[in-house]
Design a protein around this motif. Structure first.
Motif, PDB file in Angstrom:
ATOM      1  N   LYS A  20       0.909  -1.309   0.088  1.00 34.03           N
ATOM      2  CA  LYS A  20       0.019  -0.029  -0.022  1.00 34.03           C
ATOM      3  C   LYS A  20       0.861   1.093   0.038  1.00 34.03           C
ATOM      4  O   LYS A  20       0.643   2.172  -0.935  1.00 34.03           O
ATOM      5  CB  LYS A  20      -0.776   0.083   1.332  1.00 34.03           C
ATOM      6  N   LEU A  21       1.898   1.321   0.659  1.00 34.39           N
ATOM      7  CA  LEU A  21       3.112   2.442   0.634  1.00 34.39           C
ATOM      8  C   LEU A  21       3.453   2.716  -0.497  1.00 34.39           C
ATOM      9  O   LEU A  21       3.583   3.646  -1.072  1.00 34.39           O
ATOM     10  CB  LEU A  21       4.052   2.251   1.787  1.00 34.39           C
ATOM     11  N   LEU A  22       3.745   1.383  -1.255  1.00 35.31           N
ATOM     12  CA  LEU A  22       4.621   1.640  -2.428  1.00 35.31           C
ATOM     13  C   LEU A  22       3.494   2.322  -3.481  1.00 35.31           C
ATOM     14  O   LEU A  22       3.878   3.046  -4.350  1.00 35.31           O
ATOM     15  CB  LEU A  22       5.020   0.308  -2.875  1.00 35.31           C
ATOM     16  N   GLU A  23       2.441   1.745  -3.457  1.00 38.62           N
ATOM     17  CA  GLU A  23       1.107   2.351  -4.360  1.00 38.62           C
ATOM     18  C   GLU A  23       1.029   3.847  -4.095  1.00 38.62           C
ATOM     19  O   GLU A  23       1.029   4.564  -4.916  1.00 38.62           O
ATOM     20  CB  GLU A  23      -0.188   1.608  -4.000  1.00 38.62           C
ATOM     21  N   ILE A  24       1.212   4.335  -2.829  1.00 35.61           N
ATOM     22  CA  ILE A  24       0.841   5.631  -2.576  1.00 35.61           C
ATOM     23  C   ILE A  24       2.053   6.389  -3.189  1.00 35.61           C
ATOM     24  O   ILE A  24       1.686   7.176  -3.649  1.00 35.61           O
ATOM     25  CB  ILE A  24       0.539   5.644  -0.932  1.00 35.61           C
ATOM     26  N   LEU A  25       3.076   6.022  -2.900  1.00 34.65           N
ATOM     27  CA  LEU A  25       4.410   6.794  -3.381  1.00 34.65           C
ATOM     28  C   LEU A  25       4.367   6.840  -4.826  1.00 34.65           C
ATOM     29  O   LEU A  25       4.623   7.911  -5.348  1.00 34.65           O
ATOM     30  CB  LEU A  25       5.653   5.793  -2.852  1.00 34.65           C
ATOM     31  N   LYS A  26       4.032   5.635  -5.432  1.00 32.32           N
ATOM     32  CA  LYS A  26       4.122   5.735  -6.956  1.00 32.32           C
ATOM     33  C   LYS A  26       3.049   6.645  -7.431  1.00 32.32           C
ATOM     34  O   LYS A  26       3.099   7.467  -8.281  1.00 32.32           O
ATOM     35  CB  LYS A  26       3.833   4.493  -7.465  1.00 32.32           C
ATOM     36  N   ILE A  59       1.603  12.365  -9.682  1.00 26.85           N
ATOM     37  CA  ILE A  59       0.693  13.611  -9.469  1.00 26.85           C
ATOM     38  C   ILE A  59       1.872  14.836  -9.563  1.00 26.85           C
ATOM     39  O   ILE A  59       1.627  15.856 -10.097  1.00 26.85           O
ATOM     40  CB  ILE A  59       0.106  13.665  -8.258  1.00 26.85           C
ATOM     41  N   TYR A  60       3.024  14.779  -9.029  1.00 26.39           N
ATOM     42  CA  TYR A  60       3.971  15.754  -8.893  1.00 26.39           C
ATOM     43  C   TYR A  60       4.811  15.964 -10.092  1.00 26.39           C
ATOM     44  O   TYR A  60       5.455  16.899 -10.375  1.00 26.39           O
ATOM     45  CB  TYR A  60       4.677  15.776  -7.355  1.00 26.39           C
ATOM     46  N   ILE A  61       5.111  14.952 -10.532  1.00 25.67           N
ATOM     47  CA  ILE A  61       6.143  14.956 -11.749  1.00 25.67           C
ATOM     48  C   ILE A  61       5.492  15.413 -12.990  1.00 25.67           C
ATOM     49  O   ILE A  61       4.653  14.836 -13.454  1.00 25.67           O
ATOM     50  CB  ILE A  61       6.818  13.757 -12.015  1.00 25.67           C
ATOM     51  N   GLY A  64      14.278   6.002  -7.228  1.00 24.29           N
ATOM     52  CA  GLY A  64      13.723   4.715  -7.497  1.00 24.29           C
ATOM     53  C   GLY A  64      12.484   4.519  -8.080  1.00 24.29           C
ATOM     54  O   GLY A  64      12.016   3.694  -8.874  1.00 24.29           O
ATOM     55  N   LEU A  65      11.601   5.473  -7.635  1.00 25.18           N
ATOM     56  CA  LEU A  65      10.312   5.839  -8.450  1.00 25.18           C
ATOM     57  C   LEU A  65       9.813   6.413  -9.753  1.00 25.18           C
ATOM     58  O   LEU A  65       8.835   6.424 -10.169  1.00 25.18           O
ATOM     59  CB  LEU A  65       9.236   6.484  -7.212  1.00 25.18           C
ATOM     60  N   VAL A  66      10.827   7.132 -10.143  1.00 30.97           N
ATOM     61  CA  VAL A  66      10.968   7.971 -11.132  1.00 30.97           C
ATOM     62  C   VAL A  66      10.830   6.928 -12.320  1.00 30.97           C
ATOM     63  O   VAL A  66      11.704   6.033 -12.694  1.00 30.97           O
ATOM     64  CB  VAL A  66      12.213   8.787 -11.473  1.00 30.97           C
ATOM     65  N   LYS A  67       9.781   7.009 -13.302  1.00 32.94           N
ATOM     66  CA  LYS A  67       9.773   6.123 -14.622  1.00 32.94           C
ATOM     67  C   LYS A  67       9.773   6.960 -15.759  1.00 32.94           C
ATOM     68  O   LYS A  67       8.820   7.194 -16.361  1.00 32.94           O
ATOM     69  CB  LYS A  67       8.308   5.446 -14.535  1.00 32.94           C
TER      70      LYS A  67
END
Length: 172
Positions: free
Chosen positions: A43-49, A54-56, A77-80
């Motif tokens: 759930k935390l990973l989903e929120i972070l992604k 939203i912000y990028i 690590g979350l930047v795609k």
């Protein structure tokens, strides 16, 4: 003048003073059922992604603060996105871990990286950047955040969107 406890409201009128709490950590533990550990991490990973989405900005370039700490590395690590779309940076004194760790990470991963040296120029203009930290945060940031605005000033030619390491801490 007295400091009010966190999550409290004090109402004062001619007859009395009342203190009300609108949030309490104890209520979380008394009324909340907890997820299993793995479910919580998912759930935390989903929120972070989702927050990174939203912000990028979708089309524009952006800056990514990459310090020696956990937050910047988590955000990276979350930047795609294609590495040409963003510039990693950190700030500090020459040879400091705040510069050497991100430099190593960026080189290893072949990401664009720019160190921002807190040089004599920073010292000479410290008051200006400290005032920006105070004013633009509505007094919530301290003058210790002057280095943020010094870095933003140095990097404004690349992008006008900045994802900072604080981003990760606020979510967690």
């Amino acid at each position: 003048i007295s400091q009010v406890e966190s999550a409290s409201i004090v109402e004062v009128d001619q007859s009395c003073v009342q203190k009300k709490h609108y949030w309490s950590i104890e209520n979380i533990f008394n009324k909340t059922s907890f997820m299993e550990e793995n479910d919580g991490f998912e759930k935390l990973l989903e929120i972070l992604k989702n927050n990174m989405k939203i912000y990028i900005p979708k089309k524009n370039k952006f800056l990514l603060s990459l310090t020696g700490g956990f937050d910047g590395r988590l955000n990276l690590g979350l930047v795609k996105r294609n590495e040409a779309d963003f510039l990693c940076y950190s700030y500090g004194m020459p040879g400091s871990k705040q510069l050497e760790i991100p430099k190593y990470i960026a080189k290893k991963l072949q990401f664009n990286y720019l160190p921002i040296y807190l040089s004599q120029e920073f010292v000479n203009n410290y008051n200006q950047y400290a005032m920006k930290a105070l004013m633009l945060s509505d007094g919530n940031a301290s003058i210790e955040r002057a280095n943020f605005f010094y870095a933003f000033n140095k990097l404004k030619g690349f992008a006008d969107v900045n994802i900072s390491g604080i981003f990760g801490s606020e979510i967690i």
